[in-house]
Design an enzyme around this catalytic site. Structure first.
Site: not given
Ligand code: DEZ
Ligand code: MG
Length: 308
Positions: A22, A252
């Site tokens: 969530d 990343d």
């Protein structure tokens, strides 16, 4: 043995991914944008998460901007309604660290900044006086006889070092001299070795700090950025109702973002291959970093596959 990461490459896996969490914590450089280039379908993906009533936060190791400055960067990219409270930058985390854990007294102890305005503004917001940083006199050619910054100001009791895209010998020499002072603490905003750009990688904050550490003979400074849990502690203090198992870290880099999420016991991690890491890192065991639960070529794939 950790299981192989799941690739978000079809609607089914994307729905399973979205329904598992969530709250999504997003790294910025290499995930949302690369330098001045917004990555594909980022706005659409963030809008989709808003439509699904997901909580979206941003956790960046980039200390060049303050949280307030980042709200402008988001708006300039067309990413609307991002408030300062949703943004956790390493400049902010470092200001929290200096205020709560450094034993410096903002009333008397000044901080020498190697880095940009984000560090200065966040440190000033918690009451510190800063020297150096973006002072334009530091852009002048280094001249030991003429520099206005030496001898060291005795009221400086810490050096805070971060990414400086306008790095030069003047800044390095003055910062080096402060680091030679025994009573001056040394703190890093983050230790990322590289800084993603488009299309080229660039030396990152961590590589600049290595130069200062090696030349001054200091040991490695404490790191206030990811994967340090200080940033995550700051997030959960600001949002006490968050449940770790329902949070997903999107980044990343394996050694900062994904490690940050795993060490912080978040429910999941998504590695995107639009920044520093390439797909080969998922099968290369030599790096020794734990792999994420999910991966994708880019964040925009979430929107693209959801919309199939
Ligand atoms: O060198 C740096 O400071 C970092 O590479 C860069 O700023 C990372 O930012 P992030 O990917 O955490 O948004
Ligand atoms: Mg990044």
């Amino acid at each position: 043995m950790t299981s192989q990461p799941i690739k978000l490459n079809d609607k089914e896996t994307v729905l399973q991914f979205l329904n598992s969490y969530d709250t999504f914590l997003f790294d910025c450089d290499g995930v949302l944008w690369s330098g001045t280039h917004l990555l594909p379908n980022v706005i659409e993906t963030l809008s989709l998460l808003e439509k699904l009533n997901k909580t979206v936060l941003f956790v960046t190791n980039n200390s060049t901007k303050s949280r307030q400055d980042y709200t402008k960067k988001f708006a300039n990219f067309g990413i609307k309604n991002v408030s300062k409270d949703q943004i956790f930058s390493s400049s902010f985390a470092t200001a929290i660290y200096m205020k709560n854990f450094s034993s410096l007294d903002p009333k008397t102890d000044k901080i020498w900044v190697f880095g940009e305005s984000g560090i200065e503004k966040e440190l000033q917001e918690v009451g510190f006086t800063t020297l150096g940083g973006t002072d334009p006199r530091l852009l002048e050619e280094w001249d030991q006889q003429k520099t206005p910054f030496l001898p060291c100001d005795p009221s400086v009791k810490a050096v805070v070092a971060g990414l400086d895209t306008k790095i030069n010998f003047h800044k390095l020499c003055v910062t080096f001299n402060y680091l030679k002072e025994d009573d001056v603490k040394y703190v890093a905003t983050n230790i990322d070795s590289t800084f993603p750009g488009k299309p080229y990688l660039q030396p990152g904050c961590g590589s600049m700090i290595e130069l200062l550490t090696k030349s001054s003979g200091r040991s490695e400074p404490p790191n206030c950025g990811k994967p340090s849990q200080l940033m995550l502690d700051t997030v959960f203090e600001a949002f006490p109702n968050l449940k770790r198992e329902k949070c997903c870290m999107v980044g990343d880099r394996l050694n900062t973002d994904i490690k940050f999420g795993i060490d912080g016991k978040l429910g999941g991690q998504l590695l995107v291959l639009s920044g520093v890491e390439k797909e080969s890192c998922l099968s290369d065991e030599t790096h020794g970093f734990e792999l994420p639960k999910y991966y994708a070529d880019k964040l925009g794939d979430v929107y693209e596959h959801y919309s199939e």
